[in-house]
Scaffold this motif. Sequence first.
Motif, short mmCIF file in Angstrom:
data_model
loop_
_atom_site.label_atom_id
_atom_site.label_comp_id
_atom_site.label_asym_id
_atom_site.label_seq_id
_atom_site.Cartn_x
_atom_site.Cartn_y
_atom_site.Cartn_z
N PRO A 151 2.09 -8.11 -4.67
CA PRO A 151 0.53 -7.20 -4.22
C PRO A 151 0.28 -6.41 -5.01
CG PRO A 151 2.24 -7.17 -2.76
CD PRO A 151 3.52 -7.24 -3.99
N PHE A 153 -0.43 -2.35 -5.19
CA PHE A 153 -0.22 -2.09 -4.70
C PHE A 153 1.27 -1.69 -5.59
CE2 PHE A 153 2.65 -3.73 -1.00
CZ PHE A 153 3.27 -3.05 -1.00
N VAL A 154 1.72 -2.76 -5.66
CA VAL A 154 3.15 -2.83 -6.58
C VAL A 154 3.39 -2.91 -7.89
CG1 VAL A 154 4.85 -4.34 -7.18
CG2 VAL A 154 4.67 -4.32 -4.68
N ILE A 157 2.24 0.45 -9.12
CA ILE A 157 3.67 1.66 -8.71
C ILE A 157 4.35 1.34 -10.22
CG2 ILE A 157 5.60 1.52 -8.68
CD1 ILE A 157 4.61 1.10 -4.99
N LEU A 161 4.64 4.02 -12.69
CA LEU A 161 6.06 4.89 -13.77
C LEU A 161 6.57 4.64 -14.65
CD1 LEU A 161 8.27 4.08 -10.64
CD2 LEU A 161 7.10 6.03 -11.52
N GLU A 252 -10.54 -5.40 -1.79
CA GLU A 252 -9.60 -5.11 -1.24
C GLU A 252 -8.46 -3.99 -2.11
OE1 GLU A 252 -9.45 -9.51 1.46
OE2 GLU A 252 -7.74 -8.37 -0.18
N VAL A 255 -9.21 -0.28 -1.70
CA VAL A 255 -8.78 0.56 -0.88
C VAL A 255 -7.07 1.36 -1.25
CG1 VAL A 255 -8.22 -0.06 2.02
CG2 VAL A 255 -10.54 -0.98 0.87
N VAL A 256 -6.69 -0.21 -1.35
CA VAL A 256 -5.28 0.43 -2.34
C VAL A 256 -5.41 1.11 -3.05
CG1 VAL A 256 -2.87 -0.64 -2.58
CG2 VAL A 256 -3.97 -2.15 -0.89
N SER A 259 -6.35 5.03 -2.96
CA SER A 259 -4.74 5.33 -2.09
C SER A 259 -3.78 5.89 -3.09
CB SER A 259 -4.25 4.83 -0.74
OG SER A 259 -5.62 4.41 -0.23
N LEU A 260 -3.65 4.81 -3.52
CA LEU A 260 -2.16 4.80 -4.51
C LEU A 260 -1.98 6.32 -5.14
CD1 LEU A 260 0.79 4.42 -6.07
CD2 LEU A 260 -0.57 2.12 -6.75
N VAL A 271 -9.46 5.34 4.19
CA VAL A 271 -8.07 5.79 4.94
C VAL A 271 -7.68 7.04 5.10
CG1 VAL A 271 -5.81 5.06 3.94
CG2 VAL A 271 -6.91 3.75 3.12
N LEU B 113 -9.51 -7.39 4.36
CA LEU B 113 -8.28 -6.38 3.95
C LEU B 113 -9.62 -4.98 4.76
CD1 LEU B 113 -5.51 -5.36 3.48
CD2 LEU B 113 -6.73 -3.99 1.81
N THR B 198 2.10 -10.17 2.24
CA THR B 198 0.99 -8.38 1.13
C THR B 198 0.50 -7.97 2.07
OG1 THR B 198 0.31 -10.71 -0.28
CG2 THR B 198 0.26 -8.59 -1.25
N PHE B 205 1.99 0.96 2.65
CA PHE B 205 2.49 1.38 1.84
C PHE B 205 1.60 2.93 1.46
CE2 PHE B 205 1.43 2.53 -2.64
CZ PHE B 205 2.53 2.88 -2.84
N ILE B 206 0.09 2.60 2.42
CA ILE B 206 -0.80 3.03 2.25
C ILE B 206 -0.70 4.76 3.64
CG2 ILE B 206 -2.67 2.11 0.34
CD1 ILE B 206 -4.32 1.76 2.31
N VAL B 208 -1.38 3.00 6.47
CA VAL B 208 -2.21 2.98 7.91
C VAL B 208 -1.38 1.37 9.07
CG1 VAL B 208 -4.73 3.38 7.06
CG2 VAL B 208 -3.57 1.42 6.35
#
Lengths: 316, 258
Positions: A151, A153-154, A157, A161, A252, A255-256, A259-260, A271, B113, B198, B205-206, B208
Amino acid sequence: MGELMRALGGRAVQALLVALLVGASCFLMVRLLPGDMAYRVAASRYGYDLVDSAAAEAVRQELGLDRPWLLQLGAWFADLARLDLGVSLASGEAVLDLLSVQLGHTLLLSVVALAFSLLLGPPLGVLTGLRPGGWLDGGALALAAALRAVPAFVIGIALMLVLAVEWDWLPVAGVGGWREVILPALTLALGLAAASSRVTRDAVAAVVASPYFAFARMKGLSDASAFRRHGLRNASIPVIAYLGLQLVTLIEGVVVVESLFAWPGIGHALVHAVLGRDIPMVQGTALLMGLLFVGLNAATDLACWALDPRRQGARA
Amino acid sequence: MSRKRLLGGALLAAVIAFALLGPLHGADPLRQNLSDTLLPPGGAYPLGTDHLGRDLLARLAAGARLSFGFALLAALAAAVPGILLGLVAALRGGVLERLLLGLADAVQALPGLLLVVLFTAFAPGEFLPLYLGLALSLWVEFFRIARNGAAAVMARPQVQAARLLGFGAGHILRRHLWPEVAPLAATLFAFAAGTAVTTIAALAFIGVGARPPVPEWGSMMTELLPYYAEAPLALLLPAILIFTTVLGLHLLAGRERA
């Protein structure tokens, strides 16, 4: 021209559907919130300690909350049609003003992400497509399959990092100069490139195996110039068309990833609005993201049409 | 069964075994022990502990059960109505078919999404909007493949012969349409389950989706991100599980997504 008009007309209908879907959902959301709407609005205006039933009644009269719900839905859509998106319940600013700032950030992020993905994906696709079945092809296939199972967001990250925290090359998050945009854009681009490299590879492999390419080679063109003059444009059409489908992933991902990385764009605002139950902002941000999706799709329609003379000939 | 599919099945079987065998260890995924925070694997905690001293093995296994249950239910909630409506549209045609195709277009006007996030605004932190939103965005693909596959079969001579012989819709459905649609639907089901895994992780994670203290892979990563330096493994494990599950589902699907 006819086909192009039909495609763009379809996009206009799609934009209308987005507005209807988002508008109706948000109207329903307001109705389903617990408690009396008039009291809630009065509380957000005058402060929770100063609300009495007189104030609530005044709000009820002013906003027409005592009318039948069908009339209220009509009024809701009339506001939407006039682009009157209301005022954010959280900050008290006009939703349109907030969106106009956020849209700039999201557009910058999307464009840089698309540019990165086009620098990464298609060139790798061309390299592997010219030698299908080779070790590079196998490696690229495995890499793309692995990337598509992670995904966004992984990926984000991991990049954050390693590149920002451990090696300190780039800022961790936030917005500012050009360096802040690199990490979120790269996060989005890796996912997009994983898909576009495979589509390019298949398109290039098909072109290289085609009779017209064999003919170009036979008449004495070198591999490189045969590909440049006969292959590139033909191979690019399915790639661009597929890019249209990939826009779902981009929107999509926005959005994620926003936020991250605390990137102050529309996705981040959406969000926040959902968490804060700021429904005017939910409506505004969801609407704008949906319309952005439709607009980018219309742009790919145009690009496909411009690249493919067969479609332009179809008007006859 | 190709080698790719076997590998996918093996990866999934490993995660399912982990989900089912995890509870045998006997730890409570919610029980905090503040004197045992961020421990490395070993001793009473086979995979270590998180920042509140909760057993990571128990939490990861509970997260696996949550993700699998959610993915299975969401994919079913999309596949069953999608395939049924697709078959009905192909069999009946006419106004009904056009109506359903219009509805499919309407749903796909918004990215999936975005639809799910919009739904979560109704009740943040609850699971029902996640199911509804995912099912609503995923049914379209099932509908399309069922309808297109069935429409192609309906035009073939053997179906016309069966109709002339007086066989009913049930027979045609069972003997002609289903064998054509089933393999495509199975592939799509695996992809849909992957999307569900996923999505639930990304939304948690975010913030919601599922909320702490629910043991969910995505929200575990949110909680453990600040402790990446002290406990890198604790942050890495949920990511590895998400990756293994989704990769397994994609490989099991067996072909590239159309």
